[in-house]
Design a protein around this motif. Structure first.
Motif, PDB file in Angstrom:
ATOM      1  N   GLU A 111      45.729  47.443  43.369  1.00 48.79           N
ATOM      2  CA  GLU A 111      46.363  46.261  42.812  1.00 48.79           C
ATOM      3  C   GLU A 111      46.507  45.165  43.866  1.00 48.79           C
ATOM      4  OE1 GLU A 111      50.042  47.275  41.064  1.00 48.79           O
ATOM      5  OE2 GLU A 111      49.159  48.586  39.514  1.00 48.79           O
ATOM      6  N   ASN A 112      46.745  45.567  45.086  1.00 40.67           N
ATOM      7  CA  ASN A 112      46.877  44.628  46.203  1.00 40.67           C
ATOM      8  C   ASN A 112      46.513  45.346  47.496  1.00 40.67           C
ATOM      9  OD1 ASN A 112      49.314  46.109  46.999  1.00 40.67           O
ATOM     10  ND2 ASN A 112      50.261  45.058  45.239  1.00 40.67           N
ATOM     11  N   GLU A 136      43.528  37.235  51.476  1.00 38.94           N
ATOM     12  CA  GLU A 136      43.649  37.188  50.018  1.00 38.94           C
ATOM     13  C   GLU A 136      42.734  38.227  49.373  1.00 38.94           C
ATOM     14  OE1 GLU A 136      43.579  33.190  48.244  1.00 38.94           O
ATOM     15  OE2 GLU A 136      43.529  32.426  50.305  1.00 38.94           O
ATOM     16  N   TYR A 137      43.273  38.894  48.358  1.00 33.39           N
ATOM     17  CA  TYR A 137      42.504  39.888  47.606  1.00 33.39           C
ATOM     18  C   TYR A 137      42.861  39.764  46.131  1.00 33.39           C
ATOM     19  CZ  TYR A 137      41.786  44.363  45.247  1.00 33.39           C
ATOM     20  OH  TYR A 137      41.454  45.329  44.332  1.00 33.39           O
ATOM     21  N   GLU A 138      41.825  39.913  45.291  1.00 34.36           N
ATOM     22  CA  GLU A 138      42.053  39.870  43.846  1.00 34.36           C
ATOM     23  C   GLU A 138      41.058  40.789  43.143  1.00 34.36           C
ATOM     24  OE1 GLU A 138      42.217  36.723  40.058  1.00 34.36           O
ATOM     25  OE2 GLU A 138      41.663  36.028  42.070  1.00 34.36           O
ATOM     26  N   SER A 139      41.562  41.611  42.249  1.00 30.58           N
ATOM     27  CA  SER A 139      40.694  42.471  41.441  1.00 30.58           C
ATOM     28  C   SER A 139      40.170  41.652  40.272  1.00 30.58           C
ATOM     29  CB  SER A 139      41.490  43.681  40.932  1.00 30.58           C
ATOM     30  OG  SER A 139      40.699  44.440  40.036  1.00 30.58           O
ATOM     31  N   CYS A 188      35.708  32.455  49.795  1.00 30.83           N
ATOM     32  CA  CYS A 188      35.898  33.742  49.113  1.00 30.83           C
ATOM     33  C   CYS A 188      34.570  34.483  48.987  1.00 30.83           C
ATOM     34  CB  CYS A 188      36.501  33.530  47.725  1.00 30.83           C
ATOM     35  SG  CYS A 188      38.189  32.864  47.771  1.00 30.83           S
TER      36      CYS A 188
END
Length: 203
Positions: A111-112, A136-139, A188
């Protein structure tokens, strides 16, 4: 420098920057050796106009080589920024590897980044080398995710022989065929996990 030149020649690891460095060292060292060799052979006479001209030309060549080096490779501040950007790329690669390992074990994306912390292995997600902030991370789905970082310069990570170097932005790809090219500022990277390439790991 000559030994290093021969070694890199046999390894096929030539770069323009390395060749220019060797050339400058050879010019400066050769000029110094030639001057002292000439000074030993000449008769002791008062300083003359030709001698002053030789000294002036040698000084101009040395100073020109130094300033040319700064012009080619950039100022110390620029080089420090390049190293910081290189560290950011290494950090993102590290995080990417941990995310893939996490997915291989659980078949879901974290999730993070905090979910990657592991008290057994002692793994802690790295942070930005300058600001100390978390990357920064995003699924983006079941098998895709995005990693972002803010870079100081517009660069590209390029593989040359056995070494990885950074160079001005161009069309080259990065490590293992992955593209780590980045613009100056926030950039990104979107990654997709192929389930066939990463079967579920056995505990």
């Amino acid at each position: 420098d000559l030994v290093t030149l021969v070694y890199n020649f046999l390894e096929g690891e030539f770069t323009v920057r390395f060749l220019l460095k060797v050339l400058v060292v050879l010019i400066v060292a050769g000029s110094v050796f030639a001057y002292y060799f000439w000074d030993l052979r000449r008769e002791t006479v008062p300083s003359s106009v030709p001698n002053r001209w030789i000294a002036t030309i040698a000084l101009v060549l040395v100073l020109g080589s130094v300033f040319s080096g700064f012009f080619i490779i950039g100022s110390p501040l620029t080089q420090r920024k390049l190293k910081q950007d290189q560290q950011r790329i290494y950090d993102l690669q590290n995080i990417q590897g941990e995310i893939i390992n996490y997915w291989s074990l659980k078949r879901v994306l974290p999730e993070n980044l905090s979910a990657l912390r592991n008290s057994v292995s002692g793994y802690i997600p790295p942070t930005d080398p300058v600001t100390g902030e978390q990357y920064e991370y995003e699924s983006l789905g079941k098998t895709s995710f995005e990693l972002c970082a803010t870079f100081a310069e517009k660069l590209s990570v390029v593989r040359t022989g056995k070494m990885f170097v950074q160079r001005p932005m161009d069309s080259y790809g990065g490590i293992y065929g992955q593209n780590w090219d980045h613009e100056k500022g926030r950039t990104c990277f979107t990654r997709f996990i192929d389930p066939d390439l990463y079967p579920k790991a056995r505990l």
